[in-house]
Design an enzyme around this catalytic site. Structure first.
Site, PDB file in Angstrom:
ATOM      1  N   ASP A 208      -6.899  -0.504  10.883  1.00 21.24           N
ATOM      2  CA  ASP A 208      -8.006  -0.227  11.806  1.00 21.24           C
ATOM      3  C   ASP A 208      -7.529  -0.219  13.256  1.00 21.24           C
ATOM      4  OD1 ASP A 208      -8.521  -3.358  10.635  1.00 21.24           O
ATOM      5  OD2 ASP A 208      -8.136  -3.103  12.787  1.00 21.24           O
TER       6      ASP A 208
ATOM      7  N   ASP B  80      -1.979  -8.581   8.780  1.00 19.27           N
ATOM      8  CA  ASP B  80      -3.430  -8.338   8.837  1.00 19.27           C
ATOM      9  C   ASP B  80      -3.836  -7.645   7.537  1.00 19.27           C
ATOM     10  OD1 ASP B  80      -5.601  -6.316  11.005  1.00 19.27           O
ATOM     11  OD2 ASP B  80      -6.015  -7.816   9.449  1.00 19.27           O
TER      12      ASP B  80
ATOM     13  N   PRO C 290      -2.881  -4.095  -3.811  1.00 20.92           N
ATOM     14  CA  PRO C 290      -1.586  -3.960  -3.129  1.00 20.92           C
ATOM     15  C   PRO C 290      -1.252  -5.132  -2.222  1.00 20.92           C
ATOM     16  CG  PRO C 290      -3.227  -2.532  -2.102  1.00 20.92           C
ATOM     17  CD  PRO C 290      -3.857  -3.077  -3.367  1.00 20.92           C
TER      18      PRO C 290
HETATM   19  N1  SAM Z   1      -9.223  -8.268   8.751  1.00 20.92           N
HETATM   20  C1  SAM Z   1      -9.279  -7.876   7.428  1.00 20.92           C
HETATM   21  C2  SAM Z   1      -9.379  -9.074   6.538  1.00 20.92           C
HETATM   22  O1  SAM Z   1      -9.100 -10.163   7.004  1.00 20.92           O
HETATM   23  O2  SAM Z   1      -9.815  -8.936   5.413  1.00 20.92           O
HETATM   24  C3  SAM Z   1      -8.084  -7.001   7.106  1.00 20.92           C
HETATM   25  C4  SAM Z   1      -8.259  -5.723   7.735  1.00 20.92           C
HETATM   26  S1  SAM Z   1      -7.025  -4.522   7.485  1.00 20.92           S
HETATM   27  C5  SAM Z   1      -8.005  -3.140   7.366  1.00 20.92           C
HETATM   28  C6  SAM Z   1      -6.350  -4.764   5.880  1.00 20.92           C
HETATM   29  C7  SAM Z   1      -5.390  -3.661   5.492  1.00 20.92           C
HETATM   30  O3  SAM Z   1      -4.300  -4.134   4.687  1.00 20.92           O
HETATM   31  C8  SAM Z   1      -6.047  -2.562   4.644  1.00 20.92           C
HETATM   32  O4  SAM Z   1      -6.144  -1.392   5.408  1.00 20.92           O
HETATM   33  C9  SAM Z   1      -5.110  -2.379   3.441  1.00 20.92           C
HETATM   34  O5  SAM Z   1      -4.943  -1.036   3.058  1.00 20.92           O
HETATM   35  C10 SAM Z   1      -3.822  -2.992   3.986  1.00 20.92           C
HETATM   36  N2  SAM Z   1      -2.857  -3.397   2.966  1.00 20.92           N
HETATM   37  C11 SAM Z   1      -3.111  -4.022   1.783  1.00 20.92           C
HETATM   38  N3  SAM Z   1      -1.957  -4.204   1.097  1.00 20.92           N
HETATM   39  C12 SAM Z   1      -0.952  -3.679   1.858  1.00 20.92           C
HETATM   40  C13 SAM Z   1       0.467  -3.565   1.708  1.00 20.92           C
HETATM   41  N4  SAM Z   1       1.091  -4.034   0.601  1.00 20.92           N
HETATM   42  N5  SAM Z   1       1.187  -3.007   2.708  1.00 20.92           N
HETATM   43  C14 SAM Z   1       0.569  -2.541   3.837  1.00 20.92           C
HETATM   44  N6  SAM Z   1      -0.791  -2.594   4.043  1.00 20.92           N
HETATM   45  C15 SAM Z   1      -1.526  -3.171   3.064  1.00 20.92           C
END
Ligand code: SAM
Length: 282
Positions: A87, A156, A163
């Protein structure tokens, strides 16, 4: 969608329910179900697999507290790595510091694309900053394959599912510790300080294997289940409690911060006894 409500299943016996006036976008990505809703109080909200990730109304709390305690604990950070965070909110906060490079590694391009299209107030142009490099890929593989040193890493991520499971693993933290400069600092979002105490305890245990200093701190994120959200820091250098308030005031001058303050930095680590006891028992 007059009178419609969505429920964020915080945990088995507690939920947050939001009135929504419009669903602006819906998409099934290779990784998750992505929705963008509008709520009268929080404004536009990013929802992944039914869990609220960020809202226009209170994103500043979470993003300021994910970024600044770590960036201030390091005396002079120049290279920052953000895992997840598609984001762009943590990226925007990090770029307020005099960095040379901020690399963001997000696994799902749809999160970046829709956040830029519907939630650009959250990233505030950070994706177009000349210091930013955006990588669409798995953060676990990226950290294992890229060895160039960084000063601060911010994780984050979503909750430990799909994933993101590996983003809470000892091997991932060990890979990150191996990439940090001698005074390097890592911060991860470690879940609800009230409902995910076992997760926080596990994160602390794993970080203690590779960091001499490990501390958990908290902030009030209204849109998150249970509101009191935790972050856990691993530091190879300075103890976050040793950062002088006047240094924080000097280094954050002009940042326009709405939650993080010099004294709030120290207060955030002073968890109330009932939370500390729950985490220590975890
Ligand atoms: N603030 C939020 C929370 O605390 O729940 C998190 C927000 S941020 C949008 C989370 C992001 O982590 C998502 O966009 C997701 O696609 C990403 N994500 C999850 N697993 C991941 C991985 N293995 N590598 C990179 N990004 C990942």
């Amino acid at each position: 969608m007059k009178g419609a409500w969505i429920t964020d299943q915080g945990c088995l016996d507690f939920t947050s329910t939001f009135q929504v006036t419009r669903r602006l976008h819906e998409e099934r990505t290779p990784y998750q179900h992505l929705e963008i809703y509008e709520n009268p109080r929080f404004g536009r909200m990013l929802v992944l697999d039914g869990a609220v990730q960020t809202t226009e109304g209170d994103e500043f709390v979470y993003h300021e507290m994910l970024a600044h305690p770590a960036l201030l604990t390091h005396a002079a950070p120049r290279r920052v790595l953000i895992i997840g965070g598609g984001d762009g909110g943590a990226l925007e906060e990090a770029l307020k510091h005099p960095l040379e490079r901020a690399t963001l590694v997000e696994i799902d391009e749809a999160v970046v694309r829709t956040s830029r299209a519907y939630l650009d107030v959250i990233s505030g142009g950070a994706f177009d900053d000349r210091r930013t490099s955006l990588v669409i890929g798995d953060g676990i593989a990226y950290v294992a394959e890229h060895r160039d040193p960084v000063d601060v890493v911010l994780v984050d991520s979503t909750d430990p599912q799909g994933p993101a499971v590996g983003l809470f693993s000892p091997s991932f933290y060990a890979d990150i510790a191996g990439r940090l400069t001698p005074d390097g600092v890592l911060v991860v979002q470690s879940g609800s300080a009230v409902y995910q105490q076992d997760l926080i305890a596990a994160v602390q245990r794993h970080l203690r294997e590779v960091f001499p200093i490990v501390r958990t701190f908290a902030a009030t994120v209204l849109a998150y289940p249970g509101v009191v959200w935790s972050f856990t820091m691993g530091s190879r250098g300075r103890d976050p409690l040793d950062v002088p308030a006047d240094e924080i005031a000097r280094r954050t001058e002009g940042f326009g911060l709405r939650y993080y303050t010099p004294r709030g930095h120290h207060a955030a680590f002073d968890l109330p006894p009932y939370l500390r006891a729950g985490i220590d028992a975890g």
